[in-house]
Design an enzyme around this catalytic site. Structure first.
Site, PDB file in Angstrom:
ATOM      1  N   LYS A   1       2.417  -4.913   2.473  1.00 48.95           N
ATOM      2  CA  LYS A   1       3.130  -5.407   1.285  1.00 48.95           C
ATOM      3  C   LYS A   1       3.835  -6.738   1.588  1.00 48.95           C
ATOM      4  O   LYS A   1       3.850  -7.655   0.761  1.00 48.95           O
ATOM      5  CB  LYS A   1       4.127  -4.373   0.774  1.00 48.95           C
ATOM      6  CG  LYS A   1       3.470  -3.203   0.059  1.00 48.95           C
ATOM      7  CD  LYS A   1       2.577  -3.655  -1.087  1.00 48.95           C
ATOM      8  CE  LYS A   1       1.947  -2.513  -1.842  1.00 48.95           C
ATOM      9  NZ  LYS A   1       0.971  -2.989  -2.842  1.00 48.95           N
TER      10      LYS A   1
ATOM     11  N   TYR B   1       1.902   0.330   5.422  1.00 52.45           N
ATOM     12  CA  TYR B   1       2.056   0.067   3.985  1.00 52.45           C
ATOM     13  C   TYR B   1       3.007  -1.104   3.789  1.00 52.45           C
ATOM     14  O   TYR B   1       2.704  -2.066   3.071  1.00 52.45           O
ATOM     15  CB  TYR B   1       2.605   1.319   3.292  1.00 52.45           C
ATOM     16  CG  TYR B   1       2.891   1.172   1.826  1.00 52.45           C
ATOM     17  CD1 TYR B   1       4.210   1.105   1.361  1.00 52.45           C
ATOM     18  CD2 TYR B   1       1.865   1.098   0.902  1.00 52.45           C
ATOM     19  CE1 TYR B   1       4.478   0.975   0.011  1.00 52.45           C
ATOM     20  CE2 TYR B   1       2.125   0.978  -0.453  1.00 52.45           C
ATOM     21  CZ  TYR B   1       3.436   0.921  -0.890  1.00 52.45           C
ATOM     22  OH  TYR B   1       3.705   0.793  -2.230  1.00 52.45           O
TER      23      TYR B   1
END
Ligand code: VAH
Length: 386
Positions: free
Chosen positions: A216, A212
Site C-alpha cells: 500500500k 499488505y
C-alpha cells in the site's frame, strides 16, 4: 465487487442512483448497458468452445470472425479456439473474459480484478487487453480496486505483490497513454507501529510490518511518481476497515466488524478474534463509495495531496461495537478467541486518523457514525438473511 455489481444492476442499491449520460438508469437499463466481468470468469461462460463463446455475445457484428481471430492470436489463444472454456487455465479464462468485454456491444464495461492470479506474461497481455478496452470505450477514469487484504496477503505475499503492484503498473501505463484518471486505494494498513497512533497525521512515518502495508505504501508512492513524472491524474484515499451488508468480508484484519453484525442477526454468539481495547478506524460502505467519487470529481487546483488521503468516520474497539449492537439485540453475546496474526496486525495500525487534509482539500465529510451504521446494518441484514 459491490460497486461493480451495483452499477451493473446485479445488486439493488440501498439508496442513491446510477446515472448514465446524466440519466438515472433503472435496473433493467443497467443490465442492458453495463458488461460486468467477474473475478470468477467461469461464471460467465455459456457455450462449449472458446470461439463460440466469443461469437455468442456479439452475433451480427460486422467483421466479427476477423476480429475474433485477431484477438485470439494477440492473446496466444488461437490454438485453443475449439477448447471448452472450462478446460482453460485460470489465466486463459481471464483472457477470454476480457475478450468478451472487448467485443461486447454494451457501452459500459466493469472489470472486477481482471488480472488477479496471472503470471507476468499473461499480466502483460491482459494489460494490452485493458488498454484496448480503454481505447475502444474512451475510458476517462479507472478504479483499480484489485488487492489481497491484509491477512490473506501475509499468507500469499508474492500473489499480493503481483496483483497489487504489477497490476497497478499495468493500469498506470494504460492511464499514461490514454490520459485516464486512476484511483487505487491505500489503507490504514500503510502505517506501522512507529506511526503516531492517535490523530495520525496525513504526512508521517510509514513503516508497516505487513506485506499488505508495504504494497500500500508502494501503491501511494508509485501513483505519486506517475503523477509527478508523467502528469497522470492519480488520486486515492487510505481506507479504514470497510463495513458492508452486501458483500461478506474477504480476508482482512477488520473483518470482525462485519462478522459481528451477521452473528447478531443470526442470533449466534460472536467469537471475536481481535482483543478487547484494540481501536481501529472503521467506515460504513456508503461513505467509502461516496469518497471514491467525490475525490475523483474534486477540483484539482485545490489538491495539495493526491494519493493516500486519510479519511475517517469512526474509531472503535470490539467491546464498543458489541455494546452498540446490544442496544438493539439485548440477548446478543460475544466472547474473545484472539487470533495472534490478526492481533499483531491490528495493534500495528493507528487507533484514529486525522483526516483534516481531505476535509480541507476536497470537502470530505462522512454521513454515518457507529449508531446510524448499526441501525442500517441490522435492518439490511434482517432483510438479507430472512
Ligand atoms: C483489511 N479490510 O483488514 C482491510 C483494510 C484497513 C483494513 O485494509 O485488510
Amino acid at each position: 465487487t459491490t460497486f461493480g455489481k451495483i452499477i451493473s444492476g446485479l445488486l439493488k442499491p440501498t439508496s442513491g442512483s446510477v446515472l448514465y449520460n446524466g440519466e438515472k438508469m433503472k435496473i433493467s437499463e443497467m443490465k442492458r448497458n453495463v458488461m460486468f466481468v467477474m473475478q470468477e470468469a467461469e461464471f460467465q461462460f455459456f457455450t462449449n468452445s472458446v470461439i463460440n463463446e466469443l461469437r455468442y455475445g456479439s452475433k451480427g457484428r460486422e467483421g466479427l470472425s476477423e476480429e475474433i481471430e485477431r484477438l485470439l492470436k494477440k492473446t496466444g489463444m488461437w490454438k485453443m479456439r475449439d477448447r471448452h472454456p472450462f478446460s482453460l487455465s485460470g489465466g486463459q479464462m481471464q483472457r477470454l473474459s476480457l475478450m468478451l468485454a472487448y467485443l461486447s456491444p454494451k457501452p459500459v464495461v466493469v472489470l472486477d480484478e481482471p488480472t488477479a492470479g496471472l503470471d507476468a506474461a499473461n499480466l502483460e497481455s491482459c494489460g494490452e487487453m485493458i488498454a484496448e478496452i480503454v481505447r475502444k470505450y474512451n475510458i476517462d477514469a479507472i478504479y483499480n480496486l484489485a488487492a489481497l487484504l491484509s491477512v490473506v496477503a501475509e499468507n500469499k505475499p508474492q500473489l499480493a505483490w503481483k496483483i497489487g503492484i504489477d497490476g497497478l503498473w499495468n493500469i498506470l501505463e494504460v492511464a499514461k497513454d490514454h490520459k485516464c484518471q486512476v484511483f487505487t486505494p491505500s489503507s490504514i494498513g500503510s502505517f506501522g507501529p512507529n506511526t503516531p497512533k492517535v490523530d495520525t497525521p496525513q504526512d508521517t512515518v510509514q513503516r508497516p510490518k505487513t506485506i499488505y502495508g508495504v504494497s500500500k505504501v508502494t501503491t501511494e508512492l508509485l501513483s505519486d511518481w506517475f503523477h509527478t513524472k508523467y502528469g497522470v491524474d492519480t488520486r486515492s484515499v487510505r481506507f479504514p476497515g470497510l463495513i458492508s451488508y452486501v458483500t461478506p468480508p474477504g480476508g482482512g484484519t477488520t473483518d470482525y466488524a462485519v462478522d459481528i453484525y451477521y452473528s447478531a442477526v443470526r442470533g449466534e454468539k460472536f467469537v471475536c478474534p481481535i482483543p478487547e481495547g484494540t481501536l481501529m478506524d472503521m467506515m460504513y460502505m456508503p461513505d467509502a463509495l461516496h469518497a471514491c467519487i467525490q475525490l475523483m470529481e474534486a477540483d484539482p487546483s485545490r489538491l495539495i495531496h493526491h494519493n493516500g488521503f486519510n479519511i475517517a468516520s469512526m474509531s472503535f474497539a470490539p467491546e464498543t461495537v458489541y455494546a452498540e449492537i446490544k442496544k438493539h439485540k439485548p440477548d446478543f453475546e460475544m466472547v474473545y478467541d484472539v487470533d495472534p496474526l490478526k492481533k499483531g496486525i491490528a495493534q500495528s495500525w493507528p487507533d484514529k486518523l486525522d483526516d483534516s487534509c481531505a476535509r480541507a482539500e476536497w470537502d470530505w465529510k462522512p454521513q454515518y457514525d457507529l449508531s446510524s451504521m448499526t441501525v442500517d446494518m441490522l435492518a439490511k441484514l434482517e432483510q438479507k438473511l430472512k
